[in-house]
Every structure is written in C-alpha cells, then in structure tokens.
Design an enzyme around this catalytic site. Structure first.
Site, mmCIF file in Angstrom:
data_model
loop_
_atom_site.group_PDB
_atom_site.id
_atom_site.type_symbol
_atom_site.label_atom_id
_atom_site.label_comp_id
_atom_site.label_asym_id
_atom_site.label_seq_id
_atom_site.Cartn_x
_atom_site.Cartn_y
_atom_site.Cartn_z
ATOM 1 N N PRO A 106 36.681 65.767 26.838
ATOM 2 C CA PRO A 106 36.649 64.431 27.378
ATOM 3 C C PRO A 106 37.000 63.358 26.383
ATOM 4 C CG PRO A 106 34.462 65.238 26.893
ATOM 5 C CD PRO A 106 35.428 66.119 26.236
ATOM 6 N N GLU A 107 37.951 62.540 26.742
ATOM 7 C CA GLU A 107 38.132 61.272 26.066
ATOM 8 C C GLU A 107 37.583 60.237 27.045
ATOM 9 O OE1 GLU A 107 42.045 60.831 24.250
ATOM 10 O OE2 GLU A 107 42.301 62.995 24.253
#
Length: 295
Positions: free
Chosen positions: A2-3
């Site tokens: 996840p960004e």
DNA sequence: AAGTGAACCTGAAGGC
DNA sequence: TGCCTTCAGGTTCACT
C-alpha cells in the site's frame, strides 16, 4: 502493497462496515506482526464503537469512543477483507494471500440492528503492525510526529519542496520516498510522478532549487504531477499488482495507467518521445524511467 | 549530518 | 519436477 492511494481505498472500503458499529470481539491469531501487538489489545477495544475511519500517510487510523485509536500499517503485503454472515462482500487490496494461515487479526463488528461483519487482516510477510494511541495525541505518535505534508493537501507546494530540497544532494527519487519530506508516496507513485514531470530519477534534489532557494523550472511541474497522480490513483481505487481478477469487479485498476512502473523494455508513452522504459536500482529499490524524456 | 545498505518475512516467478 | 536465485507496493536501524 500500500501506498497512500491504496490505504485510502482500504479506508473507504472499510468505513461502511466499521463506522458507527461496535467492536464486539477482537481475535488475535498470533501475538505479533512486525512488532508485538498492544498489551491487552482485545480487552482495551472490545465493546467500543468506531467513531470514524481516518488515514495519515500510509497509516490507517480507526478512531474509537473514549479517545482511543487503533493505528494500522499494512506493510508490504497486508490487506483487509470483509465477511458478513452471508458471504464475503469485499476484498480490499489484496492481491495475494487468500490464505487463511495469514489471517492474523479479526475484528467482529456489530451494528445496532444486530447485523454482524468480520473485518479480517491478512499479512503474509507481517511487515505491517497495529498499535493503540490516544486520539487527542495522535500527532505525537512516534511514526506520525516527523511526517511531511500529505500530497493531497494545501501544504504541499513548490515553495515548500524548494525549501526541503535545497540542502539535499541525494537523488530526487530517494528524497521523494522520504516520508519526512512528503508523506504517502511510495515506489510506484514516485516513479510515475517523475515521469509525468520529465525529471530524471538520478537528478539531485537540490538541482531543482535555484541558488537563491526558489523553485527552479520543473519543480512546479513535479508538484503538480505528484498531486495529479495521487488524485487519479485514489479515484481509480488504487493499484492492484500481481492479482488475478477482482472478484468484486470494482477496486483498484490504476495499474493499467502506469506509464513506467513495471514496464521495463516497453515504449515510452510520452507523445513523440520514442524512448524505451528502463529499470535501474537506487538505494536497493527498482526505479523505472524513460532516459529519453526524463532529464 | 546525511546517505546507503541490510534487516525484518513469506511467496511467486524465472532460470537451469 | 525440483532447486536456486531474485524480486516484491515499507520502514527502521546500523553502518560509512
């Protein structure tokens, strides 16, 4: 995985199943993720209602009644999925790991009508973590206190970046990954933002600042590209890598809009460029860029 | 002080 | 098929 856009997508997906509902039971299938889970974790949050789902950078913040918040980070491979009594209703960002062996934390939620849902945290590599913090003191939480501005907010500007870049003689790629400079960018979106603004990843950050400390040509473009790529990715529901078909058919299709990430050897999509996307390694991580149109 | 590299951990994919 | 190496969306800590 996840960004920022992926975490924001997770937040939006979980909110309808958590906000306004009560944590009936918290099940821990192991004592730790990357770090030990909080002492008395279950006892401290069971019976509390979720007031609001929030996010800071790549951290998810579950705000509970009584000024207590759960802070969750998904590391590289963490994901949440939701199961109701009837069936699975959503799989939030999670490319791999359908494997229940890596279901580490389960929130059993109850709404006012007695409806139930299970929010399951799965994380094969266990680089993620969960912690508790007083809601009013979140800004002082160690992982939060040094974070730079969100790329979606008003405090990110070319002038701000000029000030931060001025003293940095390391490659712009590494500086953009530094969460103390900007919070929420990761390997994908840094590569994409640099390509969109025509800036080479190996260029030194201070080369985007004039001798007088003003934003040099290109820094304005970079600022806009960061904002734009993050906004587009959030709108697309983030990126889903190495996944098969989205079973729910809805989440995470920004990977189809990558211009350089994971496209080594492919033609650059910049109009009239004619270059080829190349992969290099910087600080031990892959950087994808077009040497022809990124200078 | 700042910058790079290793470490944390598991699984998937590619080469032979 | 199997074994080995490499790589993965992040963060932190220990070294130059």
């Amino acid at each position: 995985m996840p960004e920022l856009p992926e975490v924001e997508t997770v937040r939006r997906g979980l909110a309808p199943f958590m906000e306004g509902r009560t944590i009936r039971k918290l099940t821990l299938n192991r004592p730790d993720l990357r770090f030990p889970l909080p002492k008395d974790f279950s006892a401290r949050i069971e019976g509390r209602k979720v007031v609001r789902m929030s996010r800071r950078a790549k951290y998810l913040v579950i705000m509970l009644e009584g000024e207590l918040s759960v802070i969750a980070h998904l590391g590289m491979s963490g994901s949440f999925r939701i199961e109701t009594m009837a069936e699975a209703v959503g799989d939030f960002h999670h490319p791999r790991s359908k494997d229940a062996a890596h279901d580490h934390v389960i929130f059993q939620m109850a709404d006012e009508q007695g409806g139930e849902a299970r929010i399951i945290y799965n994380d094969p590599r266990r680089f993620g973590f969960m912690d508790l913090a007083e809601t009013g003191a979140l800004d002082l939480y160690p992982s939060f206190s040094a974070l730079g501005p969100e790329p979606t907010g008003n405090s990110l500007s070319a002038d701000y970046l000029a000030e931060r870049f001025r003293s940095k003689k390391s490659p712009i790629k590494s500086v953009l990954l530094d969460q103390r400079v900007i919070a929420g960018l990761g390997n994908i979106y840094v590569c994409e933002a640099l390509h969109r603004s025509g800036i080479g990843p190996e260029r030194l950050a201070n080369s985007l600042v004039t001798p007088t400390g003003r934003a040099a040509r290109g820094l304005e473009d970079l600022t806009g590209a960061i904002r734009q790529v993050i906004a587009e990715a959030i709108e697309a529901g983030g990126s889903t890598l190495r996944d098969h078909i989205q079973t729910d058919g809805s989440l995470g299709y920004f990977q189809h809009r990558f211009r350089v990430y994971d496209r080594e050897g492919e033609a650059c999509v910049t109009p009239g460029c004619g270059g080829t996307v190349s992969r290099i390694v910087q600080s031990g991580r892959s950087t994808f860029h077009c040497p022809a149109c990124q200078k």
